[in-house]
Design a protein around this motif. Structure first.
Motif, short mmCIF file in Angstrom:
data_model
loop_
_atom_site.label_atom_id
_atom_site.label_comp_id
_atom_site.label_asym_id
_atom_site.label_seq_id
_atom_site.Cartn_x
_atom_site.Cartn_y
_atom_site.Cartn_z
N GLY A 96 35.34 39.15 40.05
CA GLY A 96 34.89 39.16 38.33
C GLY A 96 33.84 39.99 38.15
O GLY A 96 33.33 40.19 37.02
N THR A 97 33.70 41.08 39.00
CA THR A 97 32.68 42.20 38.72
C THR A 97 33.44 43.72 39.17
O THR A 97 34.20 43.24 40.07
N ASP A 98 33.08 44.49 38.56
CA ASP A 98 33.71 45.87 39.08
C ASP A 98 33.16 46.21 40.28
O ASP A 98 31.75 46.39 40.70
N GLN A 99 33.87 46.49 41.34
CA GLN A 99 33.62 46.86 42.79
C GLN A 99 33.72 48.36 43.12
O GLN A 99 33.87 48.55 44.43
N ARG A 100 33.91 49.24 42.28
CA ARG A 100 34.25 50.65 42.60
C ARG A 100 33.19 51.20 43.55
O ARG A 100 33.27 51.89 44.25
N SER A 101 32.17 50.87 43.42
CA SER A 101 30.86 51.06 44.15
C SER A 101 31.03 50.63 45.72
O SER A 101 30.35 51.30 46.48
N ALA A 120 28.65 40.99 47.51
CA ALA A 120 29.24 40.32 46.37
C ALA A 120 30.83 39.82 46.66
O ALA A 120 31.63 40.78 46.67
N PRO A 121 30.79 38.57 47.28
CA PRO A 121 32.19 38.20 47.69
C PRO A 121 33.33 38.20 46.49
O PRO A 121 32.79 37.90 45.42
N PRO A 122 34.54 38.07 46.69
CA PRO A 122 35.27 37.88 45.69
C PRO A 122 35.53 36.57 45.19
O PRO A 122 35.18 35.66 45.80
N THR A 123 35.78 36.17 44.02
CA THR A 123 35.98 35.01 43.08
C THR A 123 37.38 34.05 44.02
O THR A 123 37.06 33.16 44.09
N HIS A 124 38.20 34.85 44.33
CA HIS A 124 39.51 34.63 44.84
C HIS A 124 39.81 35.28 46.07
O HIS A 124 39.83 36.49 45.73
N TRP A 125 40.49 34.75 47.00
CA TRP A 125 40.91 35.45 48.07
C TRP A 125 41.94 34.79 48.91
O TRP A 125 41.93 33.47 49.32
N TRP A 126 43.25 35.24 48.75
CA TRP A 126 44.38 34.66 49.37
C TRP A 126 44.61 35.55 50.58
O TRP A 126 44.95 36.67 50.47
N ARG A 127 45.10 35.07 51.82
CA ARG A 127 45.54 35.80 53.04
C ARG A 127 46.84 34.92 53.58
O ARG A 127 47.02 33.98 53.95
#
Length: 165
Positions: A96-101, A120-127
């Motif tokens: 939900g946030t910009d992760q370019r850094s 800052a983990p992702p909000t959703h993660w599918w494997r």
């Protein structure tokens, strides 16, 4: 390979990568970063391949994403208007946030790891395939962090491969 496009359906926003950044037959890490509050088109959407910024051009309309309760489509547009991605996809995560850094940290030199351990983990993660189940007609993909489980389209039980990064 030619340049690759990333489209966001709302407002026909898109981002285009440089040419030659994807190698056929080799696993690639792709990270797309959106921050529509940025002032310039070049900063609103940035694509990274294997931790490297590969931006070529963009047209990002609006300053915020529209609220959606619709489906998530990865590899093809919902109505089949675009050319589908004809490769393997192992994991998909949404922040939900910009992760370019954090692009290099997330890429991790190509070694997959538990994304929930990030500061800052992702909000959703599918494997794909890990703790997922075959229902007899589709893959049921568990959200490993959030609660937005998914179902596959146009996949068979045998489409799961063991050749992963």
């Amino acid at each position: 390979f030619p340049s690759h496009d990333i489209y966001v359906r709302a407002g026909s926003s898109f981002c285009r990568s440089n040419t030659g950044v994807i190698t056929a037959g080799v696993w690639q890490h792709i990270l797309i970063c959106f921050d529509l509050s940025k002032a310039t088109q070049a900063n609103k959407i940035r694509p990274f391949v294997n931790g490297v910024d590969v931006y070529n051009s963009a047209n990002a309309l609006g300053t915020t994403f529209l609220t959606s309760s619709g489906e998530i489509w990865v590899g093809e547009e919902a109505n089949g208007y675009l050319v589908p991605f004809l490769g393997n996809i192992d994991e998909v995560a949404i922040w939900g946030t910009d992760q370019r850094s954090n692009a290099a940290t997330i890429y991790n030199s190509g070694v997959p790891f538990n994304l929930s351990t990030l500061a800052a983990p992702p909000t959703h993660w599918w494997r794909m395939g890990d703790d997922d189940t075959w229902s007899g007609s589709q893959w049921l993909l568990n959200d490993n962090i959030g609660s937005y489980d998914l179902g596959s389209i146009n996949m068979e039980n045998g489409d799961r491969v063991t050749d992963v990064p």
